[in-house]
Design a protein around this motif. Sequence first.
Motif, short mmCIF file in Angstrom:
data_model
loop_
_atom_site.label_atom_id
_atom_site.label_comp_id
_atom_site.label_asym_id
_atom_site.label_seq_id
_atom_site.Cartn_x
_atom_site.Cartn_y
_atom_site.Cartn_z
N ARG A 71 -21.50 -17.57 15.59
CA ARG A 71 -21.23 -16.09 16.39
C ARG A 71 -20.58 -16.45 17.70
N GLN A 72 -21.29 -17.36 18.52
CA GLN A 72 -20.78 -17.48 19.75
C GLN A 72 -19.37 -18.28 20.01
N ILE A 73 -19.14 -18.89 18.88
CA ILE A 73 -17.75 -19.64 18.73
C ILE A 73 -16.80 -18.62 18.63
N ARG A 74 -17.20 -17.83 17.47
CA ARG A 74 -16.34 -16.61 17.22
C ARG A 74 -15.89 -15.90 18.61
N MET A 75 -17.06 -15.60 19.33
CA MET A 75 -16.79 -14.85 20.52
C MET A 75 -15.87 -15.57 21.57
N LEU A 76 -15.97 -16.91 21.55
CA LEU A 76 -14.99 -17.90 22.48
C LEU A 76 -13.66 -17.46 21.89
N GLU A 77 -13.51 -17.72 20.42
CA GLU A 77 -12.20 -17.49 19.84
C GLU A 77 -11.30 -16.22 20.20
N GLY A 79 -12.15 -14.53 23.10
CA GLY A 79 -11.97 -14.41 24.54
C GLY A 79 -10.50 -15.30 24.78
N CYS A 80 -10.44 -16.25 23.88
CA CYS A 80 -9.25 -17.18 24.12
C CYS A 80 -7.87 -16.28 23.82
N ASN A 84 -5.21 -15.46 26.78
CA ASN A 84 -3.90 -15.45 26.40
C ASN A 84 -2.95 -14.40 26.71
N GLN A 85 -3.41 -12.97 26.31
CA GLN A 85 -2.87 -11.88 26.54
C GLN A 85 -2.66 -11.58 28.16
N LEU A 105 -13.43 -13.27 32.86
CA LEU A 105 -13.37 -13.87 31.45
C LEU A 105 -13.85 -15.16 31.49
N LEU A 106 -13.18 -16.24 32.36
CA LEU A 106 -13.68 -17.55 32.55
C LEU A 106 -15.12 -17.57 32.85
N GLY A 107 -15.69 -16.45 33.33
CA GLY A 107 -17.44 -16.50 33.88
C GLY A 107 -17.91 -16.40 32.41
#
Length: 116
Positions: A71-77, A79-80, A84-85, A105-107
Amino acid sequence: MTGDEKSHKGGRPKSAKGKARTKTISTRLTLAEWKAVMKRIADAGKKPLHFLRELLLYGKVEAARTQEDRRQIRMLEGGCNNLNQLAKTAHQQGFSLLKGKITDLLGEFNKIIERI
């Protein structure tokens, strides 16, 4: 139909020579030993076959990712995609307007990475 099409049986293709797993190892365990092994397999989150093969070949087993990790990895994806936007918008409108959003966002990325 040609002769080649008639002889095709379907299903999974055969493994390349030397790649097929043809040898087996078996052992007997007491009920207590079996329960202990099954608990370790469950704790690792893997199928018994994968757990035992990894243990025999490498001497250790790395646990599978948990649901929370995935779930955390999906959140990172996600956020990426947002980053990008924001980068595209920053190029169009100027970085100074979006500096705060990008920093926030980086935080968030750093917090997620620390949890994983």
